[in-house]
Motif scaffolding. Structure first.
Motif, PDB file in Angstrom:
ATOM      1  N   HIS A  22      49.831  57.346  51.338  1.00  0.00           N
ATOM      2  CA  HIS A  22      50.034  56.110  50.476  1.00  0.00           C
ATOM      3  C   HIS A  22      49.042  55.506  50.471  1.00  0.00           C
ATOM      4  CE1 HIS A  22      52.647  52.628  50.021  1.00  0.00           C
ATOM      5  NE2 HIS A  22      51.913  52.045  50.806  1.00  0.00           N
ATOM      6  N   LYS A  23      49.089  54.671  49.138  1.00  0.00           N
ATOM      7  CA  LYS A  23      47.740  53.794  48.846  1.00  0.00           C
ATOM      8  C   LYS A  23      48.004  52.461  49.066  1.00  0.00           C
ATOM      9  CE  LYS A  23      45.534  57.341  46.874  1.00  0.00           C
ATOM     10  NZ  LYS A  23      45.322  57.453  45.417  1.00  0.00           N
ATOM     11  N   LEU A  24      46.748  52.017  49.596  1.00  0.00           N
ATOM     12  CA  LEU A  24      46.870  50.376  49.709  1.00  0.00           C
ATOM     13  C   LEU A  24      45.701  49.745  48.861  1.00  0.00           C
ATOM     14  CD1 LEU A  24      46.574  50.733  53.597  1.00  0.00           C
ATOM     15  CD2 LEU A  24      48.632  50.103  52.184  1.00  0.00           C
ATOM     16  N   HIS A  25      45.962  48.552  48.641  1.00  0.00           N
ATOM     17  CA  HIS A  25      44.956  47.603  48.001  1.00  0.00           C
ATOM     18  C   HIS A  25      44.513  46.791  48.983  1.00  0.00           C
ATOM     19  CE1 HIS A  25      44.177  43.669  45.203  1.00  0.00           C
ATOM     20  NE2 HIS A  25      43.023  44.373  45.958  1.00  0.00           N
ATOM     21  N   MET A  26      43.287  47.091  49.458  1.00  0.00           N
ATOM     22  CA  MET A  26      42.892  46.340  50.518  1.00  0.00           C
ATOM     23  C   MET A  26      41.796  45.407  50.401  1.00  0.00           C
ATOM     24  SD  MET A  26      41.017  48.280  54.149  1.00  0.00           S
ATOM     25  CE  MET A  26      42.867  48.764  54.715  1.00  0.00           C
ATOM     26  N   GLN A  27      41.935  44.266  50.837  1.00  0.00           N
ATOM     27  CA  GLN A  27      41.012  43.019  50.850  1.00  0.00           C
ATOM     28  C   GLN A  27      40.176  42.695  51.970  1.00  0.00           C
ATOM     29  OE1 GLN A  27      44.851  41.167  49.231  1.00  0.00           O
ATOM     30  NE2 GLN A  27      43.575  40.340  47.431  1.00  0.00           N
ATOM     31  N   ILE A  28      39.246  42.596  51.876  1.00  0.00           N
ATOM     32  CA  ILE A  28      38.190  42.328  52.951  1.00  0.00           C
ATOM     33  C   ILE A  28      37.650  41.104  52.829  1.00  0.00           C
ATOM     34  CG2 ILE A  28      35.976  43.245  54.098  1.00  0.00           C
ATOM     35  CD1 ILE A  28      36.563  46.075  52.967  1.00  0.00           C
ATOM     36  N   GLY A  29      37.853  40.132  53.782  1.00  0.00           N
ATOM     37  CA  GLY A  29      37.200  38.903  53.614  1.00  0.00           C
ATOM     38  C   GLY A  29      36.076  38.482  54.134  1.00  0.00           C
ATOM     39  N   GLU A  35      33.290  52.713  45.388  1.00  0.00           N
ATOM     40  CA  GLU A  35      33.861  51.857  44.243  1.00  0.00           C
ATOM     41  C   GLU A  35      34.646  50.734  44.775  1.00  0.00           C
ATOM     42  OE1 GLU A  35      36.045  54.041  41.780  1.00  0.00           O
ATOM     43  OE2 GLU A  35      34.332  55.089  40.698  1.00  0.00           O
ATOM     44  N   PHE A  36      34.254  49.637  44.387  1.00  0.00           N
ATOM     45  CA  PHE A  36      34.927  48.102  44.711  1.00  0.00           C
ATOM     46  C   PHE A  36      34.668  47.131  43.882  1.00  0.00           C
ATOM     47  CE2 PHE A  36      31.446  49.630  47.545  1.00  0.00           C
ATOM     48  CZ  PHE A  36      30.316  48.492  47.319  1.00  0.00           C
ATOM     49  N   ASN A  37      35.431  45.973  44.064  1.00  0.00           N
ATOM     50  CA  ASN A  37      35.011  44.780  43.320  1.00  0.00           C
ATOM     51  C   ASN A  37      35.147  43.664  44.012  1.00  0.00           C
ATOM     52  OD1 ASN A  37      37.831  44.155  43.353  1.00  0.00           O
ATOM     53  ND2 ASN A  37      38.272  45.189  41.247  1.00  0.00           N
ATOM     54  N   TYR A  38      34.911  42.419  43.525  1.00  0.00           N
ATOM     55  CA  TYR A  38      34.735  41.182  44.121  1.00  0.00           C
ATOM     56  C   TYR A  38      35.571  40.164  43.569  1.00  0.00           C
ATOM     57  CZ  TYR A  38      30.230  43.574  45.157  1.00  0.00           C
ATOM     58  OH  TYR A  38      29.402  44.471  45.383  1.00  0.00           O
ATOM     59  N   SER A  39      35.964  39.171  44.535  1.00  0.00           N
ATOM     60  CA  SER A  39      36.395  37.987  44.127  1.00  0.00           C
ATOM     61  C   SER A  39      35.204  37.092  43.418  1.00  0.00           C
ATOM     62  CB  SER A  39      36.706  36.914  45.399  1.00  0.00           C
ATOM     63  OG  SER A  39      35.877  36.614  46.068  1.00  0.00           O
ATOM     64  N   PRO A  40      35.642  36.062  42.537  1.00  0.00           N
ATOM     65  CA  PRO A  40      34.373  35.406  41.865  1.00  0.00           C
ATOM     66  C   PRO A  40      33.550  34.942  42.626  1.00  0.00           C
ATOM     67  CG  PRO A  40      36.841  34.869  41.137  1.00  0.00           C
ATOM     68  CD  PRO A  40      36.898  35.783  42.195  1.00  0.00           C
ATOM     69  N   ALA A  41      33.618  34.609  43.877  1.00  0.00           N
ATOM     70  CA  ALA A  41      32.690  34.001  44.792  1.00  0.00           C
ATOM     71  C   ALA A  41      32.074  35.120  45.714  1.00  0.00           C
ATOM     72  CB  ALA A  41      33.268  32.867  45.706  1.00  0.00           C
ATOM     73  N   LYS A  42      32.539  36.264  45.654  1.00  0.00           N
ATOM     74  CA  LYS A  42      32.098  37.546  46.274  1.00  0.00           C
ATOM     75  C   LYS A  42      32.214  37.543  47.695  1.00  0.00           C
ATOM     76  CE  LYS A  42      28.376  39.206  43.393  1.00  0.00           C
ATOM     77  NZ  LYS A  42      27.136  40.015  43.170  1.00  0.00           N
ATOM     78  N   ASP A  43      33.337  36.505  48.125  1.00  0.00           N
ATOM     79  CA  ASP A  43      33.576  36.278  49.358  1.00  0.00           C
ATOM     80  C   ASP A  43      34.857  37.197  49.885  1.00  0.00           C
ATOM     81  OD1 ASP A  43      35.460  34.814  47.827  1.00  0.00           O
ATOM     82  OD2 ASP A  43      35.687  33.123  49.259  1.00  0.00           O
ATOM     83  N   TRP A  44      35.355  37.961  48.867  1.00  0.00           N
ATOM     84  CA  TRP A  44      36.497  39.045  49.090  1.00  0.00           C
ATOM     85  C   TRP A  44      35.923  40.281  48.350  1.00  0.00           C
ATOM     86  CZ3 TRP A  44      40.457  38.676  52.395  1.00  0.00           C
ATOM     87  CH2 TRP A  44      40.822  37.168  52.736  1.00  0.00           C
ATOM     88  N   ILE A  45      36.025  41.461  49.292  1.00  0.00           N
ATOM     89  CA  ILE A  45      35.816  42.657  48.623  1.00  0.00           C
ATOM     90  C   ILE A  45      37.179  43.698  48.457  1.00  0.00           C
ATOM     91  CG2 ILE A  45      34.669  44.990  48.531  1.00  0.00           C
ATOM     92  CD1 ILE A  45      32.525  43.510  50.185  1.00  0.00           C
ATOM     93  N   ASN A  46      37.636  43.928  47.382  1.00  0.00           N
ATOM     94  CA  ASN A  46      38.709  44.744  47.070  1.00  0.00           C
ATOM     95  C   ASN A  46      38.254  46.321  46.989  1.00  0.00           C
ATOM     96  OD1 ASN A  46      40.736  42.452  46.261  1.00  0.00           O
ATOM     97  ND2 ASN A  46      39.044  42.320  44.894  1.00  0.00           N
TER      98      ASN A  46
END
Length: 615
Positions: free
Chosen positions: A50-57, A115-126
């Motif tokens: 099962h796939k998750l979209h994980m957000q790392i704060g 492979e990952f991407n960021y929020s605009p402020a780079k305070d979240w990694i997706n």
């Protein structure tokens, strides 16, 4: 779309890995445990694929500094009042350190995640990851949890990190958050008969009596009560207002058109032209009437329609934006596409934080029990709201529809399901960086909204309804409440001691009408109630205030609370009567001055303009 980390970051991480033992292999320790809320039960292990979209704060480097800026630009007595920050200034303040980014990148790559991407402020990694990999990454086990109403979530009750990352990462979701925020509207009643509640006093003011009908409260009544009737906008194209939609709610344009044709005909064409923004797969505003299947779903998009009808009806021709955020899809064992895991506020606010321009007022009518959300997650989402406020936007949220905190008016429960009466604050209503809106009813005077179970125009049984009320366990009392909340608590003289947090952020801050709104849905005129109605109504009045400010070259209201608690309360009608009985008790008393049922009361538009010296 996925973006690879910068080559520079990868190179630095590689150098660190070559120079020293991999820190991501240091011992794991539990980062957070959160009790599985009552009404949720484990149905067994989650499928490994099962796939998750994980957000790392990641920890924000200078949030304290951002908060200082926010407080200064929001304080009417400070020289910087109204000097809101630009998006780049906000992002620079909250961006994590390069060292923190590199250490987290190293940990991810060591675990095979490149492979990952960021929020605009780079305070979240997706990242996008399957359950098997997530369990390895966080040293945990995911299960499928079922709510008593049949909804499913893939979650865990605890998760771990390498010890050296504990101070660099605030939260990771979806892990142990069981939030399932719901629209705060309590009923939909289709009828024509008038209803008079016990103790109702008809208005003696002939003007109010003529336009305000308790059985179906209309735009004309709102405009008359709050003094916006006849106001001519002067800065329309420079102004803006928005509202949020979650849980697949979306505005139904033909219904909105039907409502506006009845109550504000010049605004009716706007029903088909207001902006619809879709985030993370959220549904676009619907151009066609409800299908038979949608109409049979009973609650399909009623909240989104209510918000749009209220805001467009009250603020036209101010530009309106509808934000529809995807989320809470039904869990299916064979579903392999990433989902956002029902983290709606986070998905929405990280998107909005990246926009160059944000509406000056945004209304949100969704809440959940604070205790269903891990404290770390609630705090980080609240900090994201602070970023929006620092840029000059007023965020308003509903206080909830169940008084002290439960749809059962007789009992409230602790998070572990023990049958002990304790009050349940709501989130995001408890966040100190939003303005929380309670509900009133009746007209002269207005009183706190309350309805006993079983009362309805149609003779059918309806659930009880009481304006949301409480004190946070997660957020301490903010400075702007220091002059009023301690006095209220002291006047309770020990009442309910131990059942609430007297040192917590109290809410709501203000109130507005919230009972039996005239409402058009499925091409049928009806009524609906709830703080879901109060919030867009209060937001609309404040958007008109912004019009007056902008027309005189002044900054918009922005984060409202420092102004509200120091001066603004003088331009609100104090509510001193009503009831919020719930949890088997009478509820917090509605008193003169601020109270945790109606806040400072309802807005008086002309007095707000006078107070702001723009009348």
């Amino acid at each position: 779309m996925l973006y690879l980390p910068s080559l520079l970051s990868l190179a630095i991480a590689a150098q660190v890995a070559l120079a020293t033992p991999l820190k991501s292999r240091t011992a794991y320790e539990v980062k957070e445990i959160h009790q599985v809320p009552r009404k949720w039960s484990s149905q067994g292990r989650a499928p490994a694929d099962h796939k998750l979209h994980m957000q790392i704060g990641l920890k924000q480097a200078n949030f304290d500094e951002l908060e200082r800026h926010l407080n200064e630009v929001s304080d009417p007595d400070h020289p910087r009042y109204g000097q809101h920050l630009a998006v780049e200034e906000v992002h620079n303040l909250v961006a994590p350190s390069e060292e923190a980014l590199d250490l987290v990148h190293e940990w991810l790559m060591t675990n095979g995640i490149s492979e990952f991407n960021y929020s605009p402020a780079k305070d979240w990694i997706n990242i996008y990851i399957d359950v098997r990999s997530a369990e390895h990454l966080l040293d945990t086990e995911y299960s499928v949890y079922e709510h008593e109403d049949g909804e499913h979530l893939v979650r865990t009750s605890q998760w771990s990190l390498p010890k050296h990352l504990h101070d660099l990462i605030d939260t990771i979701q979806p892990t142990n958050s069981f939030m399932r925020s719901s629209p705060q509207s309590t009923d939909w009643i289709q009828f024509e008969d008038k209803y008079t509640p016990p103790g109702y006093k008809p208005p003696t003011n002939a003007t109010i009596a003529k336009v305000c009908n308790l059985a179906s409260v209309t735009l004309e009544c709102f405009n008359t009560l709050y003094g916006t009737l006849g106001y001519e906008q002067k800065a329309t194209l420079l102004n803006s207002i928005g509202f949020t939609n979650y849980l697949n709610q979306t505005p139904i344009r033909p219904d909105i058109y039907g409502f506006l044709k009845l109550y504000n005909p010049p605004a009716a064409p706007e029903a088909f032209t207001f902006e619809s923004v879709e985030i993370a797969g959220g549904p676009a505003a619907q151009d066609t009437p409800l299908t038979p299947a949608q109409a049979a779903a009973d609650d399909f998009s009623k909240e989104a329609v209510l918000d749009a009808e209220t805001i467009l009806g009250m603020t036209f021709p101010i530009p309106v934006t509808s934000f529809s955020t995807g989320g809470s899809p039904p869990f299916e064992p064979d579903l392999n596409s990433p989902t956002n895991g029902n983290e709606p506020y986070l998905t929405w606010v990280t998107y909005v934080s990246g926009l160059k321009k944000i509406p000056y007022v945004i209304s949100t009518s969704y809440v959940d029990d604070e205790q269903t959300v891990p404290k770390s997650y609630a705090q980080r989402v609240c900090q994201e709201f602070a970023q929006v406020g620092a840029r000059g936007t007023s965020l308003l949220v509903s206080s909830g529809d169940f008084g002290l905190g439960n749809e059962d008016s007789t009992t409230c429960f602790t998070n572990d399901g023990k049958n002990s009466s304790t009050f349940l604050p709501a989130f995001p209503a408890s966040c100190p960086y939003v303005t929380t809106v309670g509900a009133t009813q009746q007209f002269e005077p207005e009183v706190a909204a309350f309805r006993e179970p079983g009362i309805g125009f149609d003779g059918k049984t309806h659930g009880y309804y009481a304006s949301g009320s409480g004190f946070s366990y997660y957020f301490p009392r903010p400075f702007y409440q220091d002059q009023v909340v301690p006095a209220y608590v002291e006047a309770l003289n020990g009442k309910y001691k131990g059942l609430y947090n007297p040192e917590g952020r109290g809410y709501p801050d203000i109130a507005a009408q919230g009972l039996y709104f005239a409402f058009f849905w499925n091409q049928t005129l009806s009524t609906t109630s709830g703080t879901s109605a109060s919030c867009p109504l209060a937001s609309s009045v404040l958007a008109l205030v912004n019009d007056a400010l902008i027309s005189q070259g002044k900054p918009t209201l922005g984060f409202l609370n420092p102004w509200l608690y120091s001066k603004g309360y003088k331009a609100f009608t104090d509510i001193t009567a009503g009831n919020s009985s719930s949890c088997g008790v009478d509820g917090f008393p509605v008193t003169k001055g601020w109270d945790p049922v109606t806040g400072f009361g309802t807005p008086v538009f002309p007095e707000i303009l006078e107070l702001l010296e723009c009348s």
